[in-house]
Design a protein around this motif. Structure first.
Motif, PDB file in Angstrom:
ATOM      1  N   LYS A  68       0.799  -1.228   0.000  1.00 17.90           N
ATOM      2  CA  LYS A  68       0.000   0.000   0.000  1.00 17.90           C
ATOM      3  C   LYS A  68       0.834   1.282   0.000  1.00 17.90           C
ATOM      4  CE  LYS A  68      -4.229  -1.811   2.168  1.00 17.90           C
ATOM      5  NZ  LYS A  68      -5.187  -1.671   3.266  1.00 17.90           N
ATOM      6  N   GLY A 103      -1.383   0.431   9.292  1.00 21.37           N
ATOM      7  CA  GLY A 103      -2.039   1.068   8.157  1.00 21.37           C
ATOM      8  C   GLY A 103      -3.534   1.258   8.357  1.00 21.37           C
ATOM      9  N   ASN A 134      -1.601   1.995  21.571  1.00 16.71           N
ATOM     10  CA  ASN A 134      -0.906   0.963  20.785  1.00 16.71           C
ATOM     11  C   ASN A 134       0.127   0.245  21.636  1.00 16.71           C
ATOM     12  OD1 ASN A 134      -0.518  -0.349  18.216  1.00 16.71           O
ATOM     13  ND2 ASN A 134       1.501   0.603  18.129  1.00 16.71           N
ATOM     14  N   ALA A 184      -8.284  -1.405  15.757  1.00 18.73           N
ATOM     15  CA  ALA A 184      -7.665  -1.339  14.420  1.00 18.73           C
ATOM     16  C   ALA A 184      -6.336  -2.079  14.425  1.00 18.73           C
ATOM     17  CB  ALA A 184      -7.487   0.115  13.995  1.00 18.73           C
ATOM     18  N   VAL A 228      -5.181  -8.000  15.852  1.00 18.64           N
ATOM     19  CA  VAL A 228      -5.613  -8.998  16.832  1.00 18.64           C
ATOM     20  C   VAL A 228      -7.096  -9.311  16.610  1.00 18.64           C
ATOM     21  CG1 VAL A 228      -5.854  -9.530  19.283  1.00 18.64           C
ATOM     22  CG2 VAL A 228      -3.931  -8.132  18.494  1.00 18.64           C
ATOM     23  N   PHE A 256      -8.168 -11.012  13.867  1.00 20.17           N
ATOM     24  CA  PHE A 256      -8.345 -11.406  12.464  1.00 20.17           C
ATOM     25  C   PHE A 256      -7.931 -12.872  12.294  1.00 20.17           C
ATOM     26  CE2 PHE A 256      -6.767 -11.738   8.031  1.00 20.17           C
ATOM     27  CZ  PHE A 256      -7.956 -11.438   7.374  1.00 20.17           C
ATOM     28  N   GLN A 275     -15.837   0.323   1.951  1.00 25.40           N
ATOM     29  CA  GLN A 275     -14.638   0.760   1.206  1.00 25.40           C
ATOM     30  C   GLN A 275     -14.671   0.192  -0.220  1.00 25.40           C
ATOM     31  OE1 GLN A 275     -11.723  -0.793   0.062  1.00 25.40           O
ATOM     32  NE2 GLN A 275     -12.468  -2.828   0.629  1.00 25.40           N
TER      33      GLN A 275
HETATM   34  P1  NDP Z   1      -0.295  -3.586  10.480  1.00 27.01           P
HETATM   35  O1  NDP Z   1       0.613  -4.775  10.500  1.00 27.01           O
HETATM   36  O2  NDP Z   1       0.113  -2.358   9.742  1.00 27.01           O
HETATM   37  O3  NDP Z   1      -0.553  -3.130  12.027  1.00 27.01           O
HETATM   38  C1  NDP Z   1      -0.866  -4.070  12.999  1.00 27.01           C
HETATM   39  C2  NDP Z   1      -1.294  -3.380  14.299  1.00 27.01           C
HETATM   40  O4  NDP Z   1      -1.715  -4.400  15.201  1.00 27.01           O
HETATM   41  C3  NDP Z   1      -0.172  -2.613  15.000  1.00 27.01           C
HETATM   42  O5  NDP Z   1      -0.724  -1.533  15.702  1.00 27.01           O
HETATM   43  C4  NDP Z   1       0.375  -3.668  15.972  1.00 27.01           C
HETATM   44  O6  NDP Z   1       0.989  -3.131  17.110  1.00 27.01           O
HETATM   45  C5  NDP Z   1      -0.919  -4.339  16.392  1.00 27.01           C
HETATM   46  N1  NDP Z   1      -0.723  -5.694  16.883  1.00 27.01           N
HETATM   47  C6  NDP Z   1      -0.388  -6.797  16.163  1.00 27.01           C
HETATM   48  N2  NDP Z   1      -0.307  -7.858  16.971  1.00 27.01           N
HETATM   49  C7  NDP Z   1      -0.587  -7.433  18.222  1.00 27.01           C
HETATM   50  C8  NDP Z   1      -0.675  -8.070  19.486  1.00 27.01           C
HETATM   51  N3  NDP Z   1      -0.468  -9.388  19.625  1.00 27.01           N
HETATM   52  N4  NDP Z   1      -1.017  -7.322  20.559  1.00 27.01           N
HETATM   53  C9  NDP Z   1      -1.250  -6.008  20.444  1.00 27.01           C
HETATM   54  N5  NDP Z   1      -1.187  -5.334  19.259  1.00 27.01           N
HETATM   55  C10 NDP Z   1      -0.846  -6.049  18.169  1.00 27.01           C
HETATM   56  O7  NDP Z   1      -1.696  -4.130   9.996  1.00 27.01           O
HETATM   57  P2  NDP Z   1      -2.881  -3.285   9.292  1.00 27.01           P
HETATM   58  O8  NDP Z   1      -3.051  -2.018  10.031  1.00 27.01           O
HETATM   59  O9  NDP Z   1      -2.649  -3.225   7.835  1.00 27.01           O
HETATM   60  O10 NDP Z   1      -4.140  -4.251   9.499  1.00 27.01           O
HETATM   61  C11 NDP Z   1      -4.757  -4.377  10.757  1.00 27.01           C
HETATM   62  C12 NDP Z   1      -6.066  -5.135  10.595  1.00 27.01           C
HETATM   63  O11 NDP Z   1      -6.982  -4.344   9.859  1.00 27.01           O
HETATM   64  C13 NDP Z   1      -5.942  -6.471   9.836  1.00 27.01           C
HETATM   65  O12 NDP Z   1      -6.676  -7.452  10.553  1.00 27.01           O
HETATM   66  C14 NDP Z   1      -6.614  -6.176   8.513  1.00 27.01           C
HETATM   67  O13 NDP Z   1      -7.191  -7.328   7.939  1.00 27.01           O
HETATM   68  C15 NDP Z   1      -7.672  -5.187   8.946  1.00 27.01           C
HETATM   69  N6  NDP Z   1      -8.209  -4.346   7.871  1.00 27.01           N
HETATM   70  C16 NDP Z   1      -9.563  -4.285   7.730  1.00 27.01           C
HETATM   71  C17 NDP Z   1     -10.134  -3.515   6.768  1.00 27.01           C
HETATM   72  C18 NDP Z   1     -11.617  -3.484   6.622  1.00 27.01           C
HETATM   73  O14 NDP Z   1     -12.110  -2.914   5.640  1.00 27.01           O
HETATM   74  N7  NDP Z   1     -12.390  -4.048   7.554  1.00 27.01           N
HETATM   75  C19 NDP Z   1      -9.310  -2.713   5.837  1.00 27.01           C
HETATM   76  C20 NDP Z   1      -7.907  -2.806   6.103  1.00 27.01           C
HETATM   77  C21 NDP Z   1      -7.371  -3.597   7.075  1.00 27.01           C
HETATM   78  P3  NDP Z   1       2.577  -2.732  17.080  1.00 27.01           P
HETATM   79  O15 NDP Z   1       2.655  -1.411  16.394  1.00 27.01           O
HETATM   80  O16 NDP Z   1       2.945  -2.667  18.519  1.00 27.01           O
HETATM   81  O17 NDP Z   1       3.284  -3.828  16.331  1.00 27.01           O
END
Ligand code: NDP
Length: 271
Positions: free
Chosen positions: A67, A129, A149, A184, A187, A189, A240
């Motif tokens: 992206k 993202g 976060n 967001a 966690v 998914f 979206q």
């Molecule tokens: P990213 O990898 O960019 O970000 C992941 C986020 O989740 C970060 O804030 C990360 O924290 C946090 N995270 C991951 N694992 C853990 C954990 N075990 N405990 C606490 N925090 C955690 O992913 P995206 O932002 O791209 O995607 C996030 C979700 O959004 C996905 O499930 C995706 O499928 C969904 N999504 C849904 C859409 C919709 O239309 N419904 C559209 C786009 C995405 P840290 O920064 O500390 O690593």
């Protein structure tokens, strides 16, 4: 034989995933358009963008992890996508490729079906993202947004980039300080037993989850049990996608048909 040359749309992603194709092809059929949507699994996003030009692909969805990297290879970037720092939609109009972010609109349209966002106190959990799109959308709709976060560095950067408050780790989230809370993070998914806000909810909250598989995540199930109003990740996803249909076809998206196709495919994928 087809009456017209078919128009090609698609998605570029690390590993191809059938959901967007089902949603988009259902929309094109309902609109009576000779469009076909194909999912391309690619490893080289720059070659992927070049292929849009070479093949005359009308619209291309972009999934993680591409992206951000595609942005510098497009001809123009919509203002919202520029601020969010991510493009999930490439609109090819007469050979000019413009990048959009429809995730933020999806989140806002889904939330606004349940409540007005103006002056609402919104907690967004996450700083990836999806969180950037959600925070941007809520701020555009005049909500007061606080970010929580796991990694404070990433959370602080997002907050200062977009003009939200930085709240700290999710354990510092206090339900009484907010009207709306949005997960967001990733966690939940494809993790039906994981709830990032387990034990932290209260009944007055509107609770949204961006995770869309399963449809009823552990977070949404707990929220519903408490009597909270909920907004599902599938509702954001379909909204979206509606914006993408509007961009690729110039027509109003048939949201009910698209939602039905999406839910059938999620059920088929057994989540
Ligand atoms: P990213 O990898 O960019 O970000 C992941 C986020 O989740 C970060 O804030 C990360 O924290 C946090 N995270 C991951 N694992 C853990 C954990 N075990 N405990 C606490 N925090 C955690 O992913 P995206 O932002 O791209 O995607 C996030 C979700 O959004 C996905 O499930 C995706 O499928 C969904 N999504 C849904 C859409 C919709 O239309 N419904 C559209 C786009 C995405 P840290 O920064 O500390 O690593």
């Amino acid at each position: 034989m087809p009456q017209s040359l078919p128009t090609l749309c698609g998605s570029i992603m690390g590993s191809p995933f059938s959901l967007s194709a089902k949603i988009h092809n259902a929309a094109y059929a309902a609109l009576g358009l000779d469009y076909t949507f194909v999912c391309f699994g690619i490893e080289d996003p720059v070659a992927g963008v070049a292929a849009i030009r070479t093949l005359g692909v009308r619209g291309m969805n972009v999934s993680m992890p591409y992206k951000t990297v595609v942005m510098e290879h497009l001809d123009a970037i919509d203002e919202s996508a520029l601020v969010i720092g991510a493009v999930n939609t490439i609109n090819n109009v007469d050979g000019v490729l413009t990048g959009y972010n429809t995730d933020y609109l999806g989140a806002v349209r889904a939330l606004q079906e349940v409540c007005e966002l103006n002056k609402k106190r919104v907690a967004v959990i996450g700083a990836g993202g999806a969180a950037r799109a959600v925070v941007y959308g809520c701020l555009q709709a005049a909500a007061r947004v606080t970010v929580f976060n796991r990694s404070s560095e990433r959370g602080k950067v997002l907050s200062s980039d977009l003009g939200a408050h930085w709240g700290g780790g999710v354990e510092t989230f206090a339900a009484q300080d907010f009207d709306i809370v949005i997960n967001a993070t990733s966690v939940g998914f494809k993790q039906p037993d994981s709830n990032p806000l387990d034990g932290l909810l209260a009944s007055h909250l509107i609770v949204m989850d961006v995770a869309f598989m399963p449809v009823r995540t552990a977070l949404l199930l707990q929220a519903a049990e408490l009597g909270c109003r909920t907004v599902s990740g599938t509702r954001m996803l379909v909204h979206q996608a509606c914006r993408q249909i509007e961009l690729y076809t110039g027509m109003e998206a048939p949201i009910d048909i698209m939602e039905q196709a999406m839910l059938e495919e999620i059920q088929r994928l057994n989540l």
